[in-house]
Design an enzyme around this catalytic site. Structure first.
Site, PDB file in Angstrom:
ATOM      1  N   LYS A  93       0.842  -1.202   0.000  1.00 34.79           N
ATOM      2  CA  LYS A  93       0.000   0.000   0.000  1.00 34.79           C
ATOM      3  C   LYS A  93       0.877   1.251   0.000  1.00 34.79           C
ATOM      4  O   LYS A  93       0.557   2.236  -0.674  1.00 34.79           O
ATOM      5  CB  LYS A  93      -0.921  -0.029   1.215  1.00 34.79           C
ATOM      6  CG  LYS A  93      -1.820   1.181   1.370  1.00 34.79           C
ATOM      7  CD  LYS A  93      -2.882   0.932   2.422  1.00 34.79           C
ATOM      8  CE  LYS A  93      -2.319   0.801   3.809  1.00 34.79           C
ATOM      9  NZ  LYS A  93      -1.918   2.108   4.389  1.00 34.79           N
ATOM     10  N   SER A  94       1.959   1.225   0.771  1.00 36.88           N
ATOM     11  CA  SER A  94       2.835   2.392   0.856  1.00 36.88           C
ATOM     12  C   SER A  94       3.429   2.735  -0.504  1.00 36.88           C
ATOM     13  O   SER A  94       3.456   3.906  -0.919  1.00 36.88           O
ATOM     14  CB  SER A  94       3.968   2.129   1.851  1.00 36.88           C
ATOM     15  OG  SER A  94       3.463   1.952   3.144  1.00 36.88           O
TER      16      SER A  94
ATOM     17  N   SER B  42       6.446  10.444   8.687  1.00 37.74           N
ATOM     18  CA  SER B  42       7.148  10.380   7.400  1.00 37.74           C
ATOM     19  C   SER B  42       6.200  10.633   6.241  1.00 37.74           C
ATOM     20  O   SER B  42       6.638  11.018   5.152  1.00 37.74           O
ATOM     21  CB  SER B  42       7.817   9.017   7.225  1.00 37.74           C
ATOM     22  OG  SER B  42       6.841   7.981   7.184  1.00 37.74           O
ATOM     23  N   GLN B  43       4.898  10.427   6.463  1.00 40.95           N
ATOM     24  CA  GLN B  43       3.924  10.694   5.391  1.00 40.95           C
ATOM     25  C   GLN B  43       3.839  12.184   5.082  1.00 40.95           C
ATOM     26  O   GLN B  43       3.639  12.570   3.931  1.00 40.95           O
ATOM     27  CB  GLN B  43       2.558  10.132   5.768  1.00 40.95           C
ATOM     28  CG  GLN B  43       2.539   8.609   5.866  1.00 40.95           C
ATOM     29  CD  GLN B  43       1.240   8.070   6.402  1.00 40.95           C
ATOM     30  OE1 GLN B  43       0.279   8.804   6.626  1.00 40.95           O
ATOM     31  NE2 GLN B  43       1.191   6.766   6.625  1.00 40.95           N
TER      32      GLN B  43
ATOM     33  N   ASP C  56       5.318  -0.537  11.577  1.00 40.29           N
ATOM     34  CA  ASP C  56       4.093  -1.252  11.233  1.00 40.29           C
ATOM     35  C   ASP C  56       4.130  -2.739  11.550  1.00 40.29           C
ATOM     36  O   ASP C  56       3.100  -3.413  11.468  1.00 40.29           O
ATOM     37  CB  ASP C  56       3.761  -1.055   9.745  1.00 40.29           C
ATOM     38  CG  ASP C  56       3.187   0.323   9.465  1.00 40.29           C
ATOM     39  OD1 ASP C  56       2.752   0.996  10.423  1.00 40.29           O
ATOM     40  OD2 ASP C  56       3.178   0.744   8.297  1.00 40.29           O
TER      41      ASP C  56
ATOM     42  N   ARG D 100      -7.071  12.768  14.020  1.00 40.56           N
ATOM     43  CA  ARG D 100      -5.654  12.554  13.694  1.00 40.56           C
ATOM     44  C   ARG D 100      -5.050  13.871  13.203  1.00 40.56           C
ATOM     45  O   ARG D 100      -5.555  14.488  12.261  1.00 40.56           O
ATOM     46  CB  ARG D 100      -5.505  11.463  12.634  1.00 40.56           C
ATOM     47  CG  ARG D 100      -6.045  10.121  13.097  1.00 40.56           C
ATOM     48  CD  ARG D 100      -5.905   9.047  12.039  1.00 40.56           C
ATOM     49  NE  ARG D 100      -4.506   8.678  11.815  1.00 40.56           N
ATOM     50  CZ  ARG D 100      -4.121   7.753  10.948  1.00 40.56           C
ATOM     51  NH1 ARG D 100      -5.023   7.122  10.193  1.00 40.56           N
ATOM     52  NH2 ARG D 100      -2.846   7.455  10.800  1.00 40.56           N
TER      53      ARG D 100
ATOM     54  N   LYS E  25      -1.547   6.408  14.958  1.00 41.32           N
ATOM     55  CA  LYS E  25      -1.964   5.622  13.798  1.00 41.32           C
ATOM     56  C   LYS E  25      -3.491   5.543  13.780  1.00 41.32           C
ATOM     57  O   LYS E  25      -4.180   6.379  14.361  1.00 41.32           O
ATOM     58  CB  LYS E  25      -1.325   4.239  13.859  1.00 41.32           C
ATOM     59  CG  LYS E  25       0.203   4.258  13.792  1.00 41.32           C
ATOM     60  CD  LYS E  25       0.714   4.577  12.401  1.00 41.32           C
ATOM     61  CE  LYS E  25       2.212   4.401  12.295  1.00 41.32           C
ATOM     62  NZ  LYS E  25       2.718   4.659  10.933  1.00 41.32           N
TER      63      LYS E  25
END
Length: 416
Positions: free
Chosen positions: A22-23, A147-148, A291, A98, A318
């Site tokens: 997915k990343s 990091s996103q 993760d 979030r 998360k």
């Protein structure tokens, strides 16, 4: 909804083709959207988050709902700031809890036109057309942030009129995900300079190239858990690469400590028993692979191995507070996930957590999932030891929709 899982033997064998990462998939989709020419992406993740990312990029709707998809929301925040017109980006109630403020303030400092529609620092967002986006090309943000956020900024950097000089202040967390982003950008023709804590990306164009997505090492972790619990093992996981950009590929050396041998071949990796007994004391810093921390906590509990975990700084922000969730759910099987006092790390300043106890499934446990796909999949392997219940089991659709079908293929009974 609740699923009941159990397995009558401790044998794991067969071949599975894992879904794409997915990343990687979501990064490739954003790069394709920023590229002037289309290209093929093969083996896209069969995950709700990725399907949503692809649909929202293609959408012309004023209101775009990212649901519970954190990566999708963050990448789209950066992408939509480049687009004409006005869009509203929203999500689930949990998504509205979030934080997004670090990314929004960074984009604003570059000239983006973004407003908060409810609580400052949180979704939903109103993203308008920016007249001066990119006129300023120097930006500093905390290196300890998600990091996103950093990846979202880096991926739009080459299409900004003056590029971007991004300084990361402090100690960098999740470095592997930043390296994954820069590696994908490089594949599509964009160069970057990373010197110390500063990444410089000059203005340039992405080059269209067909791309194949590697399978998801996070998804592989649940099958490594099955391997660890098995008495007999011969499992082939197709789609994984020996030279991976994913931090979760750390599973290979990690699982050697639990007696699992990983042998790469033409189609993926074969898991067998190495003949070595599992370690009785496992220690790992998960800063590059957060993760898989849930999976490893469950593996330690299932085997009765004492685990010392660090590098969990991002787990509380998360899909759920994964640290609290682990503490509650492991407690249901008389295993414990405890935060150690600061005196255990006076010099490193690291925060340590200890996993203790061996999982007891005498009384059929019902595990809650907290709208978190990884909670469901991390705890499912305990069905190797007895019957378990998984509440709200279909959260797995976020990243691995065929998870339960793959368990059935491996001999599990899944009562829906």
């Amino acid at each position: 909804m609740t699923y009941q899982l159990n397995k009558t033997d401790r044998k794991i064998s067969g071949t599975l083709s894992l879904t794409g990462s997915k990343s990687i998939s979501n990064r490739a989709l954003l790069i394709r959207a920023l590229c002037e020419e289309p290209f093929e992406i093969n083996r896209l993740a069969a995950a709700n988050d990725t399907e949503l990312m692809e649909a929202l990029i293609a959408s012309s709707d004023e209101v775009r709902d990212a649901g519970p998809a954190g990566t999708t929301f963050r990448f789209l925040t950066a992408y939509l700031s480049l687009q004409p017109g006005t869009q509203i980006l929203t999500g689930t109630e949990r998504m509205k809890q979030r934080p997004i403020g670090v990314l929004v303030e960074a984009l604003r400092s570059l000239g983006a036109n973004i407003e908060y529609l409810e609580k400052d620092g949180y979704p939903p967002l109103k993203i308008g057309e920016a007249e001066t986006l990119g006129s300023n090309n120097q930006l500093s943000i905390s290196a300890a942030t998600s990091s996103q956020y950093i990846s979202a900024l880096l991926m739009i950097a080459p299409v900004l009129p003056n590029g971007l000089e991004l300084t990361l202040e402090g100690n960098i967390v999740s470095r592997s995900y930043i390296e994954m982003t820069l590696g994908l950008m490089r594949y599509f023709g964009v160069t970057a300079e990373w010197d110390g804590n500063t990444v410089k990306v000059a203005p340039q164009k992405y080059q269209a190239r067909d791309f194949t997505v590697e399978a998801d090492w996070s998804a592989a972790s649940y099958h490594y858990a099955l391997a660890a619990f098995a008495d007999e093992l011969d499992l082939q996981l197709d789609g994984l690469f020996p030279e991976s950009t994913q931090g979760d590929a750390a599973l290979v050396p990690i699982m050697e400590q639990f007696g699992i041998q990983s042998t790469f071949n033409e189609t993926g990796v074969r898991l067998t028993k190495s003949g070595k007994e599992p370690t009785q004391m496992f220690e790992w810093d998960f800063i590059l692979c957060p993760d898989i921390a849930q999976t490893m906590a469950v593996i330690c509990a299932g085997l009765g191995v004492q685990g010392l975990f660090s590098g969990l700084e991002t787990l509380s922000i998360k899909e759920t507070d994964r640290i609290k969730a682990l503490q509650v759910e492991l407690g249901k099987v008389q295993a414990y996930f405890s935060k150690l006092p600061p005196r255990f790390s006076p010099n490193s300043q690291k925060q340590y957590f200890m996993v203790e106890g061996k999982a007891d499934l005498t009384n059929t446990p019902a595990f809650d999932t907290y709208e978190d796909h990884r909670m469901a999949m991390a705890f499912a392997p305990l069905a190797m030891y007895g019957t378990i219940l998984i509440n709200e089991p279909m959260v797995v659709e976020k990243s691995y929709p065929h998870f339960y079908e793959d368990l059935e293929f491996l001999g599990f009974t899944v009562k829906r």
